[in-house]
Design a protein around this motif. Sequence first.
Motif, short mmCIF file in Angstrom:
data_model
loop_
_atom_site.label_atom_id
_atom_site.label_comp_id
_atom_site.label_asym_id
_atom_site.label_seq_id
_atom_site.Cartn_x
_atom_site.Cartn_y
_atom_site.Cartn_z
N LYS A 3 0.85 -1.19 0.00
CA LYS A 3 0.00 0.00 0.00
C LYS A 3 0.89 1.24 0.00
N ASP A 5 0.85 5.76 -0.52
CA ASP A 5 0.03 6.97 -0.52
C ASP A 5 -0.30 7.41 -1.94
N ILE A 127 -11.78 0.45 -8.97
CA ILE A 127 -12.50 1.66 -8.58
C ILE A 127 -13.85 1.27 -7.98
N LYS A 128 -14.12 1.76 -6.80
CA LYS A 128 -15.39 1.49 -6.14
C LYS A 128 -15.97 2.82 -5.64
N THR A 131 -14.09 5.93 -6.31
CA THR A 131 -12.83 6.11 -5.58
C THR A 131 -11.85 5.01 -5.97
N ILE A 132 -10.62 5.41 -6.31
CA ILE A 132 -9.59 4.43 -6.66
C ILE A 132 -9.18 3.66 -5.41
N LYS A 133 -9.06 2.36 -5.55
CA LYS A 133 -8.66 1.50 -4.44
C LYS A 133 -7.29 0.86 -4.66
N SER A 134 -7.05 0.44 -5.90
CA SER A 134 -5.78 -0.24 -6.18
C SER A 134 -5.55 -0.28 -7.67
N PHE A 144 -2.23 -1.35 -3.52
CA PHE A 144 -3.28 -0.47 -3.01
C PHE A 144 -2.81 0.98 -2.88
N SER A 145 -3.71 1.88 -3.22
CA SER A 145 -3.49 3.31 -3.03
C SER A 145 -4.80 4.03 -3.31
N ASN A 146 -5.01 5.14 -2.63
CA ASN A 146 -6.19 5.96 -2.89
C ASN A 146 -5.90 7.13 -3.83
N SER A 147 -4.64 7.20 -4.30
CA SER A 147 -4.25 8.25 -5.25
C SER A 147 -3.36 7.65 -6.33
#
Length: 323
Positions: A3, A5, A127-128, A131-134, A144-147
């Motif tokens: 994971k 950032d 994407i869920k 929002t990006i998840k991975s 995994f990352s949210n950005s």
Amino acid sequence: MDKYDVIVIGGGHAGVEAAEVCSRFGIKTLLITQDKSKIGEMSCNPAIGGIGKSHLAKEVDALGGLMARATDKAGIHYRVLNSTKGQAVRATRVQTDRDLYKAAIQDFLSSSPNLTIKEGSVVDLDIKNSTIKSVITEKGEKIFSNSVILTTGTFLGGVMHTGLEQSSGGRIGDPSSDKLAQKLRGLNLKVGRLKTGTPPRLSKHSIDWSLLSPQPGDTPTPLLSYTSQASERPEQLNCYMTRTNQKTHQVILNHLDESPMYSGLIEGVGPRYCPSIEDKVMRFFKFFFATKKKNFKSPTSNIFSSEFILSIIIGLIFISFIQ
């Protein structure tokens, strides 16, 4: 579980700047690229700056970016364009040694804290709820990352044209990122295509340099970065100048149907300040020819002293051009 950032996809000009600035701000960053050894590769014309572009390089530099500093470690020919005009329209153009530039970029990244570089190709985005998840790689790895920052350049669904021949690829020798392109198209995003061209390469040993006019760099030699030192620059080399003529233009006109830009194969929009030789001939030669101007000045081509012809971006197969 891996994971981060921020995940940056692509190791070209934009990717290395994005990865480095995230790292510099203490953000745990992953840069994913197909080939680590090609990070910072100058695939096209090995020049930084020029009209319409040098101000961008200066702005990136003012924000602490890498491009201008790497250029000064690799620059072998500097010229200030429009030097007789006001400062607002002047532009610094630097021809660089491609290997030195790439080495400088990779050296900067190797000393960046919080940055991990991984070889691979991203084929899917998880994407869920918008929002990006991975991201998912071609090997099925989920990271995994949210950005996620996409800096895929010419690789995203890239198509290469050689005359009327088409092939898939991000550049010669490297595959395009087709699955990721399909994913983005499926997200109902507004998409478009851009075009870029690559100057022909010539062996410097095949050129009779005595027939060309040397064009030295400016003295005193400027720097592109605000923080560089003159001692960092490598040895300076000359460019060499030649000119096209009406016979050259006629050859291009005779083979215009072999250019993918004029045959309809390419639909993308090219860069404003980097027209192809076909565009130059169509825009300027026809006007002067039709009005019978005797003082017609041919488009100028600078032949760089390693293996590039500068100022001739061309969609025609080169053998047709030089006959």
